[in-house]
Every structure is written in C-alpha cells, then in structure tokens.
Design a protein around this motif. Structure first.
Motif, mmCIF file in Angstrom:
data_model
loop_
_atom_site.group_PDB
_atom_site.id
_atom_site.type_symbol
_atom_site.label_atom_id
_atom_site.label_comp_id
_atom_site.label_asym_id
_atom_site.label_seq_id
_atom_site.Cartn_x
_atom_site.Cartn_y
_atom_site.Cartn_z
ATOM 1 N N ASP A 171 0.738 -1.468 0.298
ATOM 2 C CA ASP A 171 -0.079 -0.027 0.103
ATOM 3 C C ASP A 171 1.207 1.271 0.131
ATOM 4 O O ASP A 171 0.640 2.125 -0.988
ATOM 5 N N GLU A 172 1.718 1.207 0.745
ATOM 6 C CA GLU A 172 2.972 2.571 0.477
ATOM 7 C C GLU A 172 3.911 2.610 -0.805
ATOM 8 O O GLU A 172 3.703 3.833 -1.027
ATOM 9 N N LEU A 173 4.013 1.743 -1.060
ATOM 10 C CA LEU A 173 3.736 1.796 -2.672
ATOM 11 C C LEU A 173 3.665 1.639 -3.609
ATOM 12 O O LEU A 173 3.970 3.042 -4.189
ATOM 13 N N ARG A 174 2.189 1.358 -3.488
ATOM 14 C CA ARG A 174 1.069 2.436 -4.549
ATOM 15 C C ARG A 174 1.289 4.238 -4.720
ATOM 16 O O ARG A 174 0.942 4.206 -5.021
ATOM 17 N N ALA A 175 1.187 4.116 -3.041
ATOM 18 C CA ALA A 175 1.040 5.229 -2.322
ATOM 19 C C ALA A 175 1.742 6.080 -2.874
ATOM 20 O O ALA A 175 2.165 7.841 -3.716
ATOM 21 N N ARG A 176 3.445 6.076 -2.874
ATOM 22 C CA ARG A 176 4.534 6.896 -2.560
ATOM 23 C C ARG A 176 4.815 7.230 -5.029
ATOM 24 O O ARG A 176 5.176 7.938 -5.163
ATOM 25 N N PHE A 177 4.358 6.209 -4.819
ATOM 26 C CA PHE A 177 5.128 5.896 -6.970
ATOM 27 C C PHE A 177 3.688 6.151 -7.413
ATOM 28 O O PHE A 177 3.495 4.768 -8.553
ATOM 29 N N ALA A 178 3.582 7.669 -7.282
ATOM 30 C CA ALA A 178 2.371 8.240 -8.324
ATOM 31 C C ALA A 178 3.220 7.468 -9.885
ATOM 32 O O ALA A 178 3.956 7.698 -10.505
ATOM 33 N N GLY A 179 2.486 7.621 -10.978
ATOM 34 C CA GLY A 179 2.933 6.747 -12.200
ATOM 35 C C GLY A 179 3.469 5.939 -12.674
ATOM 36 O O GLY A 179 3.273 5.198 -13.931
ATOM 37 N N TRP A 180 3.702 5.242 -11.579
ATOM 38 C CA TRP A 180 3.964 3.282 -11.429
ATOM 39 C C TRP A 180 2.520 2.046 -11.729
ATOM 40 O O TRP A 180 1.621 2.893 -10.388
#
Length: 206
Positions: A171-180
């Motif tokens: 969930d953190e990676l989804r939130a932080r990596f916009a455009g990925w």
C-alpha cells in the motif's frame, strides 16, 4: 525542505547502523549471491533486452557485477564508503564495467546519476530509509525512469526490526510511486516478513 532535529538524528542513526554492519562483518543483506528473483528477471522467460540499470544500495557490488556480465550498463549507489570501495574492487577484479558511486539514494541529484534507466534494483535499501526521505527516493527514480521502466525491490515488512518505522508495504508503494503500477508482490522466504515487489513505470510517462 528544512529537516527537523529528529529527522536529522534519524538519518544519522541509519548511517551509523549501516557503517557498523560493514565495519564489523558481513551485513545480512549482502550475501555475495545474486538472488534468484533478479536472475529470473534478467535470464528467465520474457527477459528484457539489456539497457541501463541503476542499483540502489549496492553493497559490495555482487549484483552490479552480475548485471554488467549480462550486458547491462550499470550504475550503482551506496551510502557507505567501505561498501563502495569493496564494490569497486569486486568490479575491477571481475573485469566488469560498473560505475559505483558513494551517495544517498534519496538525493540522486547530488550523486550524478542521470538516466534514463530501464531498470532499477533495490535489495533492502528503501525499507531502511527514514519515512521523511521516501518521497524523495520515489521522485528520484521517477525522474530517471525511461518509459516502461521496471523497479525490482526486496524489502522487509513492518515489524521485522526493533523500531517503529522501518519496513515497507504494498500500500505504501502504491501511494508513493505515482505513475507506476505495482505489478507483483511475492512473499520472501526469510524468517521475518519480507517481500519482492515489481513496479512498472507507465509506457508513456505523464
């Protein structure tokens, strides 16, 4: 952005812990063996043509040398001087063309790696970065990502260590990596929670 005293202390503490690991012996994440997850990406079915790769937290260079031997143009970054020296020596001994730089993975503008990169590899670097620096890490990779770039990241889950902040979740990676796009999450085989994350950059970055 101005950092608070607590944030500066946290960054200094992380650096001390890493330096202590390399001074006292082999860090647990630096096994000297390229993980099969990276081998599968580079050599397995559907493997991409070699391009430019940036390794974040390269340690003593095992995986950077592996990537260079398989045709990739490799830049590698680590925070710890001792690790960087060992990585350079390992690459030289192997005859591998690897650019190893000493620097902070959250401050890539200061390190001198420009990209664009087709692949990023992170073996337990991000999960040990203080939370207030993680957006900068994501922004640095996004800025340097070629369209369709891939990030392969190994990380410890929350609670693996005796602190309140280390670790990483999907969930953190989804939130932080916009455009990925978070394309895959595979649990690791360690005795504490670990994961392999695969993220894809949009083919036409917006």
């Amino acid at each position: 952005m101005t950092r608070t005293a607590a944030e500066l202390d946290q960054e200094a503490a992380v650096r001390r812990v890493l330096e202590d690991f390399y001074r006292d012996g082999k860090p647990p994440w630096d096994s000297g063996v390229t993980p099969p997850e990276l081998v599968a990406l580079i050599e397995g079915p559907g493997a991409r043509m070699p391009g430019q790769v940036l390794e974040l937290g390269c340690g003593t260079g095992t995986n950077a040398v592996y990537l260079a031997r398989h045709g990739w143009r490799v830049a590698a970054v680590d925070l710890v001087d001792r690790a960087v020296r060992q990585a350079r020596e390992k690459a030289a001994a192997a005859g591998a063309d690897v650019t190893v730089l000493c620097g902070d993975a959250t401050r890539l503008d200061e390190v001198g790696v420009h990209g664009p990169y087709d692949l990023f590899f992170d073996l337990s670097c991000y999960c040990g970065i203080p939370p207030h620096r993680r957006d900068a890490y994501a922004a640095g990779l996004t800025k340097r990502a070629a369209p369709g770039a891939r990030l392969l990241m190994f990380g410890y889950g929350p609670g693996a260590f005796d602190d309140s902040w280390s670790g990483v979740t999907a969930d953190e990676l989804r939130a932080r990596f916009a455009g990925w796009q978070l394309a895959d999450v595979t649990p690791g085989t360690n005795p504490v929670p670990t994961f392999w994350f695969t993220l894809h950059r949009a083919a036409a970055a917006t």
